[in-house]
Write an enzyme that holds these catalytic residues in place. Structure first.
Site, PDB file in Angstrom:
ATOM      1  N   HIS A  62      10.612   1.777  14.611  1.00 54.16           N
ATOM      2  CA  HIS A  62      11.328   0.709  13.902  1.00 54.16           C
ATOM      3  C   HIS A  62      12.806   1.082  13.813  1.00 54.16           C
ATOM      4  O   HIS A  62      13.206   2.168  14.224  1.00 54.16           O
ATOM      5  CB  HIS A  62      10.718   0.466  12.520  1.00 54.16           C
ATOM      6  CG  HIS A  62      10.857   1.590  11.535  1.00 54.16           C
ATOM      7  ND1 HIS A  62      10.346   2.856  11.772  1.00 54.16           N
ATOM      8  CD2 HIS A  62      11.446   1.651  10.310  1.00 54.16           C
ATOM      9  CE1 HIS A  62      10.608   3.625  10.724  1.00 54.16           C
ATOM     10  NE2 HIS A  62      11.283   2.928   9.835  1.00 54.16           N
ATOM     11  N   HIS A  64      14.993   1.545  11.258  1.00 50.92           N
ATOM     12  CA  HIS A  64      15.676   2.317  10.218  1.00 50.92           C
ATOM     13  C   HIS A  64      16.326   3.505  10.939  1.00 50.92           C
ATOM     14  O   HIS A  64      15.713   4.118  11.835  1.00 50.92           O
ATOM     15  CB  HIS A  64      14.696   2.783   9.138  1.00 50.92           C
ATOM     16  CG  HIS A  64      14.350   1.697   8.156  1.00 50.92           C
ATOM     17  ND1 HIS A  64      13.174   1.661   7.453  1.00 50.92           N
ATOM     18  CD2 HIS A  64      15.062   0.591   7.774  1.00 50.92           C
ATOM     19  CE1 HIS A  64      13.165   0.586   6.660  1.00 50.92           C
ATOM     20  NE2 HIS A  64      14.298  -0.076   6.843  1.00 50.92           N
ATOM     21  N   ASP A  66      16.930   6.581  10.575  1.00 57.91           N
ATOM     22  CA  ASP A  66      16.347   7.920  10.739  1.00 57.91           C
ATOM     23  C   ASP A  66      15.281   7.964  11.839  1.00 57.91           C
ATOM     24  O   ASP A  66      14.715   9.023  12.105  1.00 57.91           O
ATOM     25  CB  ASP A  66      15.776   8.445   9.404  1.00 57.91           C
ATOM     26  CG  ASP A  66      14.773   7.508   8.759  1.00 57.91           C
ATOM     27  OD1 ASP A  66      14.879   6.288   8.951  1.00 57.91           O
ATOM     28  OD2 ASP A  66      13.881   8.002   8.041  1.00 57.91           O
ATOM     29  N   HIS A  67      15.054   6.817  12.494  1.00 59.25           N
ATOM     30  CA  HIS A  67      14.064   6.805  13.586  1.00 59.25           C
ATOM     31  C   HIS A  67      14.668   6.491  14.953  1.00 59.25           C
ATOM     32  O   HIS A  67      13.976   6.571  15.951  1.00 59.25           O
ATOM     33  CB  HIS A  67      12.939   5.812  13.263  1.00 59.25           C
ATOM     34  CG  HIS A  67      12.112   6.269  12.106  1.00 59.25           C
ATOM     35  ND1 HIS A  67      10.890   6.882  12.246  1.00 59.25           N
ATOM     36  CD2 HIS A  67      12.381   6.255  10.773  1.00 59.25           C
ATOM     37  CE1 HIS A  67      10.424   7.215  11.052  1.00 59.25           C
ATOM     38  NE2 HIS A  67      11.308   6.844  10.139  1.00 59.25           N
ATOM     39  N   HIS A 142       5.741  -2.033   6.401  1.00 64.50           N
ATOM     40  CA  HIS A 142       7.047  -1.450   6.075  1.00 64.50           C
ATOM     41  C   HIS A 142       8.072  -2.559   5.834  1.00 64.50           C
ATOM     42  O   HIS A 142       7.782  -3.731   6.081  1.00 64.50           O
ATOM     43  CB  HIS A 142       7.463  -0.514   7.220  1.00 64.50           C
ATOM     44  CG  HIS A 142       8.454   0.531   6.828  1.00 64.50           C
ATOM     45  ND1 HIS A 142       8.397   1.229   5.645  1.00 64.50           N
ATOM     46  CD2 HIS A 142       9.550   1.015   7.477  1.00 64.50           C
ATOM     47  CE1 HIS A 142       9.397   2.085   5.595  1.00 64.50           C
ATOM     48  NE2 HIS A 142      10.127   1.964   6.687  1.00 64.50           N
ATOM     49  N   ASP A 212       7.024   4.519   9.829  1.00 64.69           N
ATOM     50  CA  ASP A 212       6.783   4.642   8.401  1.00 64.69           C
ATOM     51  C   ASP A 212       5.807   3.558   7.952  1.00 64.69           C
ATOM     52  O   ASP A 212       5.813   2.477   8.518  1.00 64.69           O
ATOM     53  CB  ASP A 212       8.088   4.449   7.626  1.00 64.69           C
ATOM     54  CG  ASP A 212       9.176   5.429   8.006  1.00 64.69           C
ATOM     55  OD1 ASP A 212       8.934   6.355   8.765  1.00 64.69           O
ATOM     56  OD2 ASP A 212      10.306   5.243   7.524  1.00 64.69           O
ATOM     57  N   HIS A 270       7.673  13.339   7.545  1.00 73.28           N
ATOM     58  CA  HIS A 270       8.619  12.385   6.941  1.00 73.28           C
ATOM     59  C   HIS A 270       8.813  12.717   5.459  1.00 73.28           C
ATOM     60  O   HIS A 270       8.787  11.846   4.584  1.00 73.28           O
ATOM     61  CB  HIS A 270       8.089  10.946   7.118  1.00 73.28           C
ATOM     62  CG  HIS A 270       9.156   9.896   6.998  1.00 73.28           C
ATOM     63  ND1 HIS A 270       9.364   9.177   5.847  1.00 73.28           N
ATOM     64  CD2 HIS A 270      10.081   9.459   7.877  1.00 73.28           C
ATOM     65  CE1 HIS A 270      10.355   8.316   6.041  1.00 73.28           C
ATOM     66  NE2 HIS A 270      10.814   8.474   7.270  1.00 73.28           N
TER      67      HIS A 270
HETATM   68 ZN   LIG Z   1      11.618   3.248   7.670  1.00 74.99          ZN
END
Ligand SMILES: [Zn+2]
Length: 303
Positions: A62, A64, A66-67, A142, A212, A270
């Site tokens: 996805h 976000h 941090d990914h 999410h 996530d 995570h």
């Molecule tokens: Zn996320």
């Protein structure tokens, strides 16, 4: 048959001095698949001596940061190193626009073909398939469209009992047919049935990646009986209301999913930056699902 997972990052949200954001590399018989690509992933690939030029497929769960914020950096590095072979990226369609803008703004025409595969929102679909592996995705719970990934090993061949090759003087040229189920006729005309020459291959390996996500029993049919389940566990149990609000999971929730899905092994990661030390995190997880481990950066887990 080598199937193993190397963790490159296990931090949620922001990098810390000890942990990088999400990224993992799955090695399936020396084919490398990169799953998520948080900031700094290319440095982690170098640090842990992953042959990153061998990565041809990248899966982004996805958008976000941090990914995926490490993806552009890795792509530019491939370009600067003179890569010419295809790179396949599987992600939400927004990522195509983000990457296109970065290439346009820097006046870069990549030396290699970048092949982008859109993952449609809320759909479970097959992403890649050949005679050795099938890769698919399914929706997670999410705040933005998010998908988990399933990597499933395929078997097309039976295993030959090695002693039989010598004993019956089976010619090399007939081995492929026997692995495919054929009987063997020796030089005296005696037929040896395939069941006496081969044995069943071990059960197909399966890796499921879930990050996530909030607690979601809807994912159970997709991940059932996985050899290894990676499931996020951002918070400990006492933070459950926080986890629910942010659509993340706790240790207990990740372990409950693993238990209900009857997976062989659970890997949690995570981690919130609030947990410097992870002993209590894994202990709490194991109170529900004993076959659990922490996703530690640089560690490799056999599947
Ligand atoms: Zn996320």
């Amino acid at each position: 048959m080598k199937w193993e997972l190397t963790v490159l990052g296990s931090s949620s949200a922001t990098p810390t001095s000890e942990r990088n954001p999400s990224a993992q590399v799955l090695n399936c018989d020396d084919r490398l698949f990169l799953i998520d690509c948080g900031e700094g992933t290319q440095m982690q690939l170098r640090k842990f001596k992953v042959k990153f030029q061998c990565i041809d497929h990248i899966f982004i769960s996805h958008l976000h940061g941090d990914h995926y914020l490490g993806l552009a950096g890795l792509m530019f590095t491939y370009h600067l190193l003179g890569r010419t072979k295809e790179l396949h990226v599987y992600a939400n369609a927004w990522l195509r626009d983000i990457i296109d803008l970065q290439l346009k703004a820097s006046g870069t025409t990549l030396l290699y073909p970048l092949i982008f595969h859109d993952i449609p929102e809320n759909k479970a679909i097959s992403l890649f398939e050949d005679n050795k592996i099938g890769i698919s995705c399914f929706p997670l719970l999410h705040r933005v469209p998010t998908h988990g990934f399933i990597f499933r090993q395929k078997f097309t061949e039976r295993n030959i009992i090695k002693e039989k090759i010598e004993k019956l003087e089976i010619p090399m040229r007939q081995l492929a047919a026997i692995k495919g189920g054929a009987d063997f006729t020796d030089k005296n005309g005696m037929v040896h049935p395939n069941s006496e020459l081969t044995f069943e291959p071990p059960p197909a390996k399966m890796f499921a990646y879930c990050s996530d996500t909030g607690f979601s029993p809807k994912i159970l049919p997709y991940i059932k009986n996985a050899s290894l389940l990676y499931h996020e566990a951002t918070f400990m149990h006492d933070m459950q209301s926080n986890a629910d609000e942010k659509q993340h999971s706790t240790t207990i929730q990740a372990a409950t999913i693993a238990k209900k899905a009857q997976v062989n092994k659970l890997l949690i990661g995570h981690f919130s930056a609030r947990y410097d030390e992870l002993t209590e995190v894994i202990e709490e997880t194991r109170s529900v699902f004993p076959e659990a481990e922490l996703a530690i950066e640089g560690s490799t887990y056999k599947i």
